[in-house]
Design an enzyme around this catalytic site. Sequence first.
Site, PDB file in Angstrom:
ATOM      1  N   ASP A 139       0.866  -1.151  -0.138  1.00 26.10           N
ATOM      2  CA  ASP A 139       0.016   0.137  -0.070  1.00 26.10           C
ATOM      3  C   ASP A 139       1.049   1.248  -0.019  1.00 26.10           C
ATOM      4  O   ASP A 139       1.532   1.415   0.828  1.00 26.10           O
ATOM      5  CB  ASP A 139      -1.006  -0.048   1.137  1.00 26.10           C
ATOM      6  CG  ASP A 139      -1.831   1.167   1.286  1.00 26.10           C
ATOM      7  OD1 ASP A 139      -1.558   2.226   0.385  1.00 26.10           O
ATOM      8  OD2 ASP A 139      -2.548   1.486   2.040  1.00 26.10           O
ATOM      9  N   VAL A 140       1.073   1.754  -1.108  1.00 28.42           N
ATOM     10  CA  VAL A 140       1.873   3.139  -1.377  1.00 28.42           C
ATOM     11  C   VAL A 140       1.849   4.262  -0.331  1.00 28.42           C
ATOM     12  O   VAL A 140       2.404   5.143  -0.122  1.00 28.42           O
ATOM     13  CB  VAL A 140       1.915   3.520  -2.725  1.00 28.42           C
ATOM     14  CG1 VAL A 140       2.619   2.661  -3.516  1.00 28.42           C
ATOM     15  CG2 VAL A 140       0.666   4.125  -3.222  1.00 28.42           C
ATOM     16  N   TYR A 145      -7.955  15.235  -7.092  1.00 28.00           N
ATOM     17  CA  TYR A 145      -7.294  14.748  -8.253  1.00 28.00           C
ATOM     18  C   TYR A 145      -6.129  15.794  -8.780  1.00 28.00           C
ATOM     19  O   TYR A 145      -4.955  15.520  -8.828  1.00 28.00           O
ATOM     20  CB  TYR A 145      -7.924  13.764  -8.984  1.00 28.00           C
ATOM     21  CG  TYR A 145      -7.256  13.179 -10.057  1.00 28.00           C
ATOM     22  CD1 TYR A 145      -7.002  11.911  -9.733  1.00 28.00           C
ATOM     23  CD2 TYR A 145      -6.929  13.804 -11.274  1.00 28.00           C
ATOM     24  CE1 TYR A 145      -6.048  11.282 -10.768  1.00 28.00           C
ATOM     25  CE2 TYR A 145      -6.112  13.285 -12.187  1.00 28.00           C
ATOM     26  CZ  TYR A 145      -5.760  11.922 -12.100  1.00 28.00           C
ATOM     27  OH  TYR A 145      -4.977  11.166 -13.083  1.00 28.00           O
ATOM     28  N   LYS A 148      -1.995  16.027  -8.452  1.00 22.92           N
ATOM     29  CA  LYS A 148      -1.265  15.909  -9.595  1.00 22.92           C
ATOM     30  C   LYS A 148      -0.244  17.341  -9.725  1.00 22.92           C
ATOM     31  O   LYS A 148       0.783  17.269 -10.135  1.00 22.92           O
ATOM     32  CB  LYS A 148      -1.937  15.720 -10.991  1.00 22.92           C
ATOM     33  CG  LYS A 148      -2.660  14.279 -10.759  1.00 22.92           C
ATOM     34  CD  LYS A 148      -1.647  13.480 -10.659  1.00 22.92           C
ATOM     35  CE  LYS A 148      -2.316  12.003 -10.736  1.00 22.92           C
ATOM     36  NZ  LYS A 148      -1.321  10.739 -10.453  1.00 22.92           N
ATOM     37  N   THR A 207      -8.406   3.501 -21.041  1.00 24.92           N
ATOM     38  CA  THR A 207      -8.486   2.433 -20.321  1.00 24.92           C
ATOM     39  C   THR A 207      -9.983   1.752 -20.344  1.00 24.92           C
ATOM     40  O   THR A 207     -10.680   2.326 -21.025  1.00 24.92           O
ATOM     41  CB  THR A 207      -8.127   2.880 -18.792  1.00 24.92           C
ATOM     42  OG1 THR A 207      -9.069   3.752 -18.435  1.00 24.92           O
ATOM     43  CG2 THR A 207      -6.794   3.402 -18.678  1.00 24.92           C
TER      44      THR A 207
HETATM   45  N1  LIG Z   1      -5.766   6.587 -17.336  1.00 23.45           N
HETATM   46  C1  LIG Z   1      -5.738   7.980 -17.593  1.00 23.45           C
HETATM   47  O1  LIG Z   1      -6.395   8.305 -18.442  1.00 23.45           O
HETATM   48  C2  LIG Z   1      -4.707   8.779 -16.828  1.00 23.45           C
HETATM   49  C3  LIG Z   1      -4.295  10.042 -17.411  1.00 23.45           C
HETATM   50  C4  LIG Z   1      -3.216  10.809 -16.691  1.00 23.45           C
HETATM   51  C5  LIG Z   1      -2.772  10.349 -15.622  1.00 23.45           C
HETATM   52  N2  LIG Z   1      -2.987   9.123 -15.033  1.00 23.45           N
HETATM   53  C6  LIG Z   1      -2.298   8.463 -13.722  1.00 23.45           C
HETATM   54  O2  LIG Z   1      -1.763   7.421 -14.279  1.00 23.45           O
HETATM   55  C7  LIG Z   1      -1.451   6.491 -13.110  1.00 23.45           C
HETATM   56  C8  LIG Z   1      -2.063   5.105 -13.368  1.00 23.45           C
HETATM   57  O3  LIG Z   1      -3.104   5.286 -13.878  1.00 23.45           O
HETATM   58  P1  LIG Z   1      -4.016   4.037 -14.742  1.00 23.45           P
HETATM   59  O4  LIG Z   1      -5.156   4.896 -15.644  1.00 23.45           O
HETATM   60  O5  LIG Z   1      -3.265   3.187 -15.099  1.00 23.45           O
HETATM   61  O6  LIG Z   1      -4.963   3.201 -13.566  1.00 23.45           O
HETATM   62  P2  LIG Z   1      -5.341   1.892 -13.189  1.00 23.45           P
HETATM   63  O7  LIG Z   1      -6.551   1.947 -12.073  1.00 23.45           O
HETATM   64  O8  LIG Z   1      -5.431   0.947 -14.425  1.00 23.45           O
HETATM   65  O9  LIG Z   1      -3.864   1.457 -12.062  1.00 23.45           O
HETATM   66  C9  LIG Z   1      -3.670   1.891 -10.782  1.00 23.45           C
HETATM   67  C10 LIG Z   1      -2.997   0.739 -10.075  1.00 23.45           C
HETATM   68  O10 LIG Z   1      -2.555   1.440  -8.949  1.00 23.45           O
HETATM   69  C11 LIG Z   1      -2.880   0.299  -7.790  1.00 23.45           C
HETATM   70  N3  LIG Z   1      -3.024   1.058  -6.689  1.00 23.45           N
HETATM   71  C12 LIG Z   1      -4.075   1.876  -6.220  1.00 23.45           C
HETATM   72  N4  LIG Z   1      -4.025   2.366  -4.985  1.00 23.45           N
HETATM   73  C13 LIG Z   1      -3.001   1.761  -4.503  1.00 23.45           C
HETATM   74  C14 LIG Z   1      -2.122   1.903  -3.316  1.00 23.45           C
HETATM   75  N5  LIG Z   1      -2.782   2.377  -2.199  1.00 23.45           N
HETATM   76  N6  LIG Z   1      -1.240   1.358  -3.337  1.00 23.45           N
HETATM   77  C15 LIG Z   1      -0.657   0.247  -4.363  1.00 23.45           C
HETATM   78  N7  LIG Z   1      -1.268   0.455  -5.320  1.00 23.45           N
HETATM   79  C16 LIG Z   1      -2.273   1.216  -5.509  1.00 23.45           C
HETATM   80  C17 LIG Z   1      -4.121  -0.129  -8.333  1.00 23.45           C
HETATM   81  O11 LIG Z   1      -4.311  -1.566  -7.751  1.00 23.45           O
HETATM   82  C18 LIG Z   1      -3.964  -0.416  -9.765  1.00 23.45           C
HETATM   83  O12 LIG Z   1      -3.336  -1.589 -10.196  1.00 23.45           O
HETATM   84  C19 LIG Z   1      -2.330   7.207 -11.825  1.00 23.45           C
HETATM   85  O13 LIG Z   1      -1.521   7.850 -11.249  1.00 23.45           O
HETATM   86  C20 LIG Z   1      -3.442   8.140 -12.756  1.00 23.45           C
HETATM   87  O14 LIG Z   1      -3.667   9.239 -11.963  1.00 23.45           O
HETATM   88  C21 LIG Z   1      -4.106   8.352 -15.558  1.00 23.45           C
END
Ligand SMILES: NC(=O)c1ccc[n+]([C@@H]2O[C@H](COP(=O)([O-])OP(=O)(O)OC[C@H]3O[C@@H](n4cnc5c(N)ncnc54)[C@H](O)[C@@H]3O)[C@@H](O)[C@H]2O)c1
Length: 254
Positions: A58-59, A153, A157, A188
């Site tokens: 858990d980060v 959020y 960021k 996604t």
């Molecule tokens: N998907 C988008 O459009 C997008 C755009 C810009 C930025 N982001 C950022 O990119 C990153 C990844 O996003 P994604 O879309 O791949 O999300 P996702 O939900 O597919 O993956 C996120 C992962 O983080 C893990 N996670 C969540 N809380 C956690 C915790 N407390 N401890 C450990 N692991 C934890 C989840 O289990 C999951 O496997 C995030 O920081 C998100 O904010 C996403």
Amino acid sequence: MKRLEGRVAVVTGGASGIGLATVRRFAQEGATVVVADLDESGGKAAAGEVGGLFVRVDVTAEEEVKALYATAHDAYGRVDVAFNNAGISPPDDDSILETGLDAWKRVQDVNLTSVYLCCKYVLPYMRAQGKGSIINTASFVAVMGAATSQISYTASKGGVLAMSRELGVQFAREGIRVNALCPGPVSTPLLQELFAKDAERAARRLVHIPVGRFAEASEIAAAVAFLASDDASFVTASEFLVDGGISGAYVTPV
Ligand SMILES: NC(=O)c1ccc[n+]([C@@H]2O[C@H](COP(=O)([O-])OP(=O)(O)OC[C@H]3O[C@@H](n4cnc5c(N)ncnc54)[C@H](O)[C@@H]3O)[C@@H](O)[C@H]2O)c1
């Protein structure tokens, strides 16, 4: 390309989405990968696929983050790349008028405090090596405002962006690079499902993207691999936008 041969990379949030695509890309580039995630089944599958190590973390928990890098270092003798990417965007984080303090704090913890903890506990290993690359996932919303707000959020960021810049400056002469990755919207499964149900909502966003589509996770992973590698040896303290042109656009093509 094999730009990460002999390197050890730790990816948080490596079980899904951008993290999973990066685990795969890092492995293709020759890295040994440590997958860190809350999700045990997804995390184990990802690590298994690339012959790496899964660590359940858990980060937001200081001791667990500390133990993550110790485990990686004990297993492989070094930590070269930290991709601090785990994040959430829950539905109860919305307009400031509706978002409660509990949602605010939860999002700050997972998206921003976690990055502080990951950087704090990986830096000693990188300082001892005199080399390292840290990539922290921010977002294009760190540099642009949206009327479709997710207030905590966005603020989290912005924090990731400013913190990454400062760390990049502070540790530049120790051979450690720190960059903020700012992805645009990524295609996604969650996003696809949401927009399949609501075409108007999808169109409202797509009109702002010069490229005319959302990113694939593999396109974000390609940028992370670049930042992790020596090809990016002069890139630090940057806001590295991979956004299909969104942040540069005023009027987009029809
Ligand atoms: N998907 C988008 O459009 C997008 C755009 C810009 C930025 N982001 C950022 O990119 C990153 C990844 O996003 P994604 O879309 O791949 O999300 P996702 O939900 O597919 O993956 C996120 C992962 O983080 C893990 N996670 C969540 N809380 C956690 C915790 N407390 N401890 C450990 N692991 C934890 C989840 O289990 C999951 O496997 C995030 O920081 C998100 O904010 C996403």
